[in-house]
Design a protein around this motif. Structure first.
Motif, PDB file in Angstrom:
ATOM      1  N   GLN A   1       0.833  -1.201   0.000  1.00 14.07           N
ATOM      2  CA  GLN A   1       0.000   0.000   0.000  1.00 14.07           C
ATOM      3  C   GLN A   1       0.867   1.249   0.000  1.00 14.07           C
ATOM      4  O   GLN A   1       2.008   1.229   0.470  1.00 14.07           O
ATOM      5  CB  GLN A   1      -0.934   0.022   1.226  1.00 14.07           C
ATOM      6  CG  GLN A   1      -1.879  -1.150   1.316  1.00 14.07           C
ATOM      7  CD  GLN A   1      -2.703  -1.133   2.589  1.00 14.07           C
ATOM      8  OE1 GLN A   1      -2.566  -0.234   3.419  1.00 14.07           O
ATOM      9  NE2 GLN A   1      -3.566  -2.123   2.740  1.00 14.07           N
ATOM     10  N   ALA A   2       0.290   2.329  -0.521  1.00  7.84           N
ATOM     11  CA  ALA A   2       0.949   3.637  -0.508  1.00  7.84           C
ATOM     12  C   ALA A   2      -0.106   4.696  -0.224  1.00  7.84           C
ATOM     13  O   ALA A   2      -1.278   4.564  -0.612  1.00  7.84           O
ATOM     14  CB  ALA A   2       1.656   3.927  -1.829  1.00  7.84           C
ATOM     15  N   LEU A   3       0.297   5.755   0.455  1.00  5.71           N
ATOM     16  CA  LEU A   3      -0.602   6.854   0.802  1.00  5.71           C
ATOM     17  C   LEU A   3      -0.534   7.920  -0.287  1.00  5.71           C
ATOM     18  O   LEU A   3       0.552   8.340  -0.700  1.00  5.71           O
ATOM     19  CB  LEU A   3      -0.213   7.460   2.153  1.00  5.71           C
ATOM     20  CG  LEU A   3      -1.038   8.661   2.625  1.00  5.71           C
ATOM     21  CD1 LEU A   3      -2.475   8.235   2.905  1.00  5.71           C
ATOM     22  CD2 LEU A   3      -0.414   9.291   3.854  1.00  5.71           C
ATOM     23  N   VAL A   4      -1.691   8.337  -0.753  1.00  7.82           N
ATOM     24  CA  VAL A   4      -1.786   9.392  -1.767  1.00  7.82           C
ATOM     25  C   VAL A   4      -2.527  10.569  -1.145  1.00  7.82           C
ATOM     26  O   VAL A   4      -3.622  10.411  -0.588  1.00  7.82           O
ATOM     27  CB  VAL A   4      -2.523   8.910  -3.029  1.00  7.82           C
ATOM     28  CG1 VAL A   4      -2.641  10.042  -4.048  1.00  7.82           C
ATOM     29  CG2 VAL A   4      -1.791   7.736  -3.641  1.00  7.82           C
ATOM     30  N   ARG A   5      -1.911  11.738  -1.237  1.00  4.24           N
ATOM     31  CA  ARG A   5      -2.508  12.969  -0.708  1.00  4.24           C
ATOM     32  C   ARG A   5      -2.733  13.931  -1.873  1.00  4.24           C
ATOM     33  O   ARG A   5      -1.794  14.278  -2.585  1.00  4.24           O
ATOM     34  CB  ARG A   5      -1.587  13.612   0.335  1.00  4.24           C
ATOM     35  CG  ARG A   5      -2.160  14.839   1.016  1.00  4.24           C
ATOM     36  CD  ARG A   5      -1.269  15.246   2.182  1.00  4.24           C
ATOM     37  NE  ARG A   5      -1.816  16.366   2.910  1.00  4.24           N
ATOM     38  CZ  ARG A   5      -1.442  17.629   2.744  1.00  4.24           C
ATOM     39  NH1 ARG A   5      -0.476  17.896   1.861  1.00  4.24           N
ATOM     40  NH2 ARG A   5      -1.978  18.596   3.437  1.00  4.24           N
ATOM     41  N   VAL A   6      -3.989  14.314  -2.067  1.00  2.42           N
ATOM     42  CA  VAL A   6      -4.359  15.228  -3.136  1.00  2.42           C
ATOM     43  C   VAL A   6      -4.587  16.602  -2.525  1.00  2.42           C
ATOM     44  O   VAL A   6      -5.403  16.755  -1.609  1.00  2.42           O
ATOM     45  CB  VAL A   6      -5.615  14.746  -3.884  1.00  2.42           C
ATOM     46  CG1 VAL A   6      -6.017  15.744  -4.959  1.00  2.42           C
ATOM     47  CG2 VAL A   6      -5.359  13.383  -4.505  1.00  2.42           C
ATOM     48  N   VAL A   7      -3.860  17.582  -3.037  1.00  2.00           N
ATOM     49  CA  VAL A   7      -3.972  18.963  -2.559  1.00  2.00           C
ATOM     50  C   VAL A   7      -4.645  19.778  -3.653  1.00  2.00           C
ATOM     51  O   VAL A   7      -4.164  19.836  -4.788  1.00  2.00           O
ATOM     52  CB  VAL A   7      -2.591  19.558  -2.219  1.00  2.00           C
ATOM     53  CG1 VAL A   7      -2.724  21.003  -1.776  1.00  2.00           C
ATOM     54  CG2 VAL A   7      -1.925  18.731  -1.130  1.00  2.00           C
ATOM     55  N   VAL A   8      -5.781  20.379  -3.307  1.00  2.00           N
ATOM     56  CA  VAL A   8      -6.521  21.223  -4.246  1.00  2.00           C
ATOM     57  C   VAL A   8      -5.955  22.640  -4.146  1.00  2.00           C
ATOM     58  O   VAL A   8      -5.919  23.228  -3.068  1.00  2.00           O
ATOM     59  CB  VAL A   8      -8.027  21.211  -3.939  1.00  2.00           C
ATOM     60  CG1 VAL A   8      -8.781  22.069  -4.946  1.00  2.00           C
ATOM     61  CG2 VAL A   8      -8.563  19.789  -3.953  1.00  2.00           C
ATOM     62  N   MET A   9      -5.500  23.157  -5.280  1.00  2.00           N
ATOM     63  CA  MET A   9      -4.908  24.493  -5.318  1.00  2.00           C
ATOM     64  C   MET A   9      -5.983  25.521  -5.652  1.00  2.00           C
ATOM     65  O   MET A   9      -6.849  25.289  -6.510  1.00  2.00           O
ATOM     66  CB  MET A   9      -3.773  24.542  -6.338  1.00  2.00           C
ATOM     67  CG  MET A   9      -2.660  23.552  -6.048  1.00  2.00           C
ATOM     68  SD  MET A   9      -1.356  23.589  -7.292  1.00  2.00           S
ATOM     69  CE  MET A   9      -0.691  25.223  -7.007  1.00  2.00           C
ATOM     70  N   ASP A  10      -5.925  26.635  -4.950  1.00  2.00           N
ATOM     71  CA  ASP A  10      -6.957  27.654  -5.055  1.00  2.00           C
ATOM     72  C   ASP A  10      -6.808  28.456  -6.337  1.00  2.00           C
ATOM     73  O   ASP A  10      -5.697  28.826  -6.738  1.00  2.00           O
ATOM     74  CB  ASP A  10      -6.880  28.597  -3.843  1.00  2.00           C
ATOM     75  CG  ASP A  10      -7.946  29.681  -3.898  1.00  2.00           C
ATOM     76  OD1 ASP A  10      -9.108  29.332  -4.128  1.00  2.00           O
ATOM     77  OD2 ASP A  10      -7.609  30.865  -3.714  1.00  2.00           O
TER      78      ASP A  10
END
Length: 502
Positions: free
Chosen positions: A273-282
């Motif tokens: 498993q791997a952790l994915v972090r999605v950052v929404v840019m303004d």
């Protein structure tokens, strides 16, 4: 003596034939007539006959021992061979073979060996048999193939050596789980993106081979039950590409995390498993919103300013917010329009509206200010706010209500134009009506005058108290008389005097 003493030598016919020797008849020297082979005949027995001229003879036996020389190299014979070995086998037999050397003594003694630093051993079994075995489990991921050279040497002088090479293939076992190139991934995506946008790729490798190395990617259920992951992102099971399923909204969701699994095709299957972090840019998709003064209220807010206020007097403070972030939410304030320019100013960074000079009696009591609130985005977004300011002599003095709804300047200009047109039309109509009325009255009087033809004189006897006015006499003080002048008279100042009693 004499001829009876002459001896002649010969091989006995019974032992001659195939003998590789010959004997000199006169001298008795035994010589080779061909090469000897120790491996074929290690020794010979010959019978020699000696005869004199008188017919007498004698016999003897000659034993010849053939001395061995190291003229034969060792031989290796494979009895069984396995070219493929599972990598997890603890100890496997690769080959069983035997060695031989037809020489004798040290020439026939042999030693066997393989290369150093190989995970294999040679074990003698019985007599001249050996087995080639593994030292322990092999690791295909470290080395998938071995070329083993078996060397067999005798102890003769000089030594004779042979070599035999065996190729061993290591069979893969699914003993390695897929490994991600990163333990965690951070992906950036701008809000208001188009659906099905490729936002990033995750990658994993498997050091196994074949189906054991075929990787399939999948999304794991999110830990947060409120996160609708299935409606946000999807993943390509074959190559790990991630796609945004819908447009992101920074104001609703700034970041979210989820786990991705990589599973191989082995049996049993292994995964990681791997952790994915999605950052929404303004993005600058929100205009500033004015909190104070309220612009949608039915009665606008009016600020009071005492006429004796000093320069820099704080009239009010415009409060605005922007739901964006970063420089998209940096607000600046600007005074666009004022009833009296130069009387008020606004601080660009905090929205404070202050007076710039002393107020005088000539300043209007009512002021309307239009302010612009602008963010620092690209492109910038803005909102306008209208302020009503009432100048009073004291805060106890009641103030007049201002217009209820602030109107757009263009709308006010249109209304003013309409009012001017209506007023002009009304004045023109009244003027035309007055002219027509005046003309009508004049015409009516002329018609009436023409119908009379002169002055109307009462019929009957005049009263006796009337006096003649042809001389210097005067009229009676008790009565006034109606005097009519003819049309030929040049005097028109007075035409009629009403008759009435004093």
């Amino acid at each position: 003596a004499g001829i009876h003493g002459n001896v002649a030598y010969s091989l006995f016919q019974g032992s001659g034939g195939s003998q590789p020797f010959v004997i000199d008849e006169a001298t008795g020297e035994i010589r080779l007539k061909g090469a000897l082979d120790f491996e074929t005949t290690p020794y010979y027995n010959m019978e020699i006959v000696a005869r004199d001229s008188g017919g007498l003879s004698g016999k003897c036996t000659v034993a010849i021992q053939v001395l061995d020389v190291n003229d034969n190299a060792p031989k290796l014979t494979i009895s069984s061979l396995t070219n493929s070995i599972p990598e997890n086998a603890p100890e496997a037999v690769v080959a069983v073979f035997s060695v031989s050397d037809p020489d004798s003594g040290d020439n026939g003694k042999m030693v066997c060996s393989i290369q150093n630093e190989l995970p294999f051993l040679l074990k003698p079994t019985f007599e001249s048999y050996y087995s080639l075995v593994t030292e322990g489990p092999l690791d295909r991921e470290s080395r998938a193939e071995y070329n083993i050279t078996i060397t067999v040497s005798d102890l003769g002088t000089p030594r004779l050596t042979i070599q035999h090479t065996i190729t061993v293939h290591v069979i893969d076992i699914n003993d390695n789980a897929p490994a991600f190139t990163q333990t965690s991934y951070t992906l950036l995506v701008h809000e208001n993106n188009s659906p099905a946008l490729h936002i990033g790729t995750i990658s994993a490798t498997d050091s196994d081979s074949g189906s054991n190395a075929h990787i399939t990617y999948s999304l794991l259920p999110p830990q947060d039950p409120q996160l609708a992951l299935d409606s946000l992102v999807s993943i390509n099971a074959d190559n790990g590409q991630l796609f945004a399923l819908r447009a992101m909204d920074y104001e609703a969701l700034q970041t979210f995390e989820f786990l991705v699994a990589a599973t191989d095709g082995g049996s049993p299957a292994l995964s990681s498993q791997a952790l994915v972090r999605v950052v929404v840019m303004d993005d600058n998709d929100n205009a500033p919103f004015v909190l104070y003064p309220l612009q949608n209220a039915s009665v606008p807010c009016t600020e009071l300013v005492p006429r004796a206020a000093e320069p820099g007097y704080l009239v009010t403070k415009v409060v605005a917010v922007d739901s964006d972030s970063g420089q998209n939410a940096w607000l600046s304030f600007q005074l666009l329009k004022a009833t009296e320019p130069g009387l008020f100013s606004v601080w660009a960074h905090n929205g404070e509206v202050r007076t710039t000079r002393l107020l005088s009696e000539r300043d209007a009591p009512k002021h309307r200010l239009v302010l612009l609130v602008k963010d620092n985005g690209d492109p910038p977004r803005s909102a306008s706010v209208t302020l009503h300011v009432l100048v009073v002599d004291g805060f106890s003095q009641p103030y007049l209500p201002l217009p209820e709804v602030a109107r757009d300047p263009s709308q006010e200009e249109d209304l003013l134009t309409l009012y001017l047109v209506v007023a002009l039309a009304s004045v023109s109509s009244l003027f035309l009506l007055s002219v027509l009325l005046f003309v009508g009255v004049r015409l009516c009087r002329r018609v009436r005058k023409a119908s009379l033809g002169g002055c109307s004189v009462p019929e009957g006897h005049f009263p006796g108290h009337l006096m003649d006015v042809s001389g210097m006499g005067t009229l009676s003080q008790s009565y006034q008389y109606e005097v009519c002048l003819s049309g030929d008279s040049g005097t028109t100042d007075f035409r009629f005097l009403n008759h009435y009693s004093q």
